[in-house]
Scaffold this motif. Sequence first.
Motif, PDB file in Angstrom:
ATOM      1  N   ASP A  20       2.226 -13.569  32.923  1.00 25.45           N
ATOM      2  CA  ASP A  20       2.297 -13.720  31.472  1.00 25.45           C
ATOM      3  C   ASP A  20       2.280 -15.196  31.067  1.00 25.45           C
ATOM      4  O   ASP A  20       1.630 -15.576  30.090  1.00 25.45           O
ATOM      5  CB  ASP A  20       3.555 -13.054  30.923  1.00 25.45           C
ATOM      6  N   LEU A  21       2.995 -16.024  31.810  1.00 22.86           N
ATOM      7  CA  LEU A  21       3.032 -17.443  31.505  1.00 22.86           C
ATOM      8  C   LEU A  21       1.665 -18.087  31.679  1.00 22.86           C
ATOM      9  O   LEU A  21       1.215 -18.872  30.836  1.00 22.86           O
ATOM     10  CB  LEU A  21       4.057 -18.140  32.394  1.00 22.86           C
ATOM     11  N   VAL A  22       0.974 -17.744  32.761  1.00 18.72           N
ATOM     12  CA  VAL A  22      -0.355 -18.297  33.007  1.00 18.72           C
ATOM     13  C   VAL A  22      -1.316 -17.861  31.900  1.00 18.72           C
ATOM     14  O   VAL A  22      -2.103 -18.666  31.388  1.00 18.72           O
ATOM     15  CB  VAL A  22      -0.872 -17.869  34.400  1.00 18.72           C
ATOM     16  N   ALA A  23      -1.240 -16.600  31.495  1.00 20.55           N
ATOM     17  CA  ALA A  23      -2.117 -16.107  30.434  1.00 20.55           C
ATOM     18  C   ALA A  23      -1.811 -16.812  29.114  1.00 20.55           C
ATOM     19  O   ALA A  23      -2.731 -17.174  28.366  1.00 20.55           O
ATOM     20  CB  ALA A  23      -1.951 -14.596  30.277  1.00 20.55           C
ATOM     21  N   GLU A  24      -0.545 -17.045  28.826  1.00 19.30           N
ATOM     22  CA  GLU A  24      -0.176 -17.727  27.595  1.00 19.30           C
ATOM     23  C   GLU A  24      -0.676 -19.171  27.589  1.00 19.30           C
ATOM     24  O   GLU A  24      -1.218 -19.653  26.593  1.00 19.30           O
ATOM     25  CB  GLU A  24       1.349 -17.721  27.442  1.00 19.30           C
ATOM     26  N   ARG A  25      -0.539 -19.856  28.713  1.00 24.96           N
ATOM     27  CA  ARG A  25      -1.031 -21.236  28.802  1.00 24.96           C
ATOM     28  C   ARG A  25      -2.541 -21.281  28.687  1.00 24.96           C
ATOM     29  O   ARG A  25      -3.104 -22.186  28.075  1.00 24.96           O
ATOM     30  CB  ARG A  25      -0.587 -21.870  30.112  1.00 24.96           C
ATOM     31  N   ARG A  26      -3.219 -20.295  29.281  1.00 21.00           N
ATOM     32  CA  ARG A  26      -4.679 -20.251  29.199  1.00 21.00           C
ATOM     33  C   ARG A  26      -5.117 -20.040  27.750  1.00 21.00           C
ATOM     34  O   ARG A  26      -6.047 -20.693  27.266  1.00 21.00           O
ATOM     35  CB  ARG A  26      -5.214 -19.136  30.086  1.00 21.00           C
ATOM     36  N   ARG A  27      -4.428 -19.120  27.043  1.00 27.80           N
ATOM     37  CA  ARG A  27      -4.769 -18.876  25.636  1.00 27.80           C
ATOM     38  C   ARG A  27      -4.556 -20.121  24.795  1.00 27.80           C
ATOM     39  O   ARG A  27      -5.399 -20.485  23.971  1.00 27.80           O
ATOM     40  CB  ARG A  27      -3.924 -17.729  25.077  1.00 27.80           C
ATOM     41  N   SER A  28      -3.423 -20.799  24.989  1.00 29.07           N
ATOM     42  CA  SER A  28      -3.149 -21.986  24.184  1.00 29.07           C
ATOM     43  C   SER A  28      -4.136 -23.107  24.496  1.00 29.07           C
ATOM     44  O   SER A  28      -4.556 -23.841  23.604  1.00 29.07           O
ATOM     45  CB  SER A  28      -1.713 -22.464  24.400  1.00 29.07           C
ATOM     46  N   ARG A  29      -4.537 -23.235  25.760  1.00 25.64           N
ATOM     47  CA  ARG A  29      -5.507 -24.260  26.133  1.00 25.64           C
ATOM     48  C   ARG A  29      -6.864 -23.976  25.484  1.00 25.64           C
ATOM     49  O   ARG A  29      -7.541 -24.877  25.012  1.00 25.64           O
ATOM     50  CB  ARG A  29      -5.649 -24.312  27.650  1.00 25.64           C
ATOM     51  N   LEU A  30      -7.250 -22.698  25.451  1.00 24.69           N
ATOM     52  CA  LEU A  30      -8.529 -22.347  24.833  1.00 24.69           C
ATOM     53  C   LEU A  30      -8.495 -22.563  23.328  1.00 24.69           C
ATOM     54  O   LEU A  30      -9.511 -22.920  22.731  1.00 24.69           O
ATOM     55  CB  LEU A  30      -8.878 -20.887  25.141  1.00 24.69           C
TER      56      LEU A  30
END
Length: 50
Positions: A20-30
Amino acid sequence: MINNSERIRIRRQMQRRIRDLVAERRRSRLLETPPEPPTDSGTESRLTSV
């Protein structure tokens, strides 16, 4: 002492949190950075920035 089922439950919970953390960071980076235009050096910069 924790038994095997508790150990498995804790491991799955930790993996879920990490995913979940990795997905959240990926979304925010995009959302922060606009997509780069495709160039020859673009693939090299992406590989080195990771």
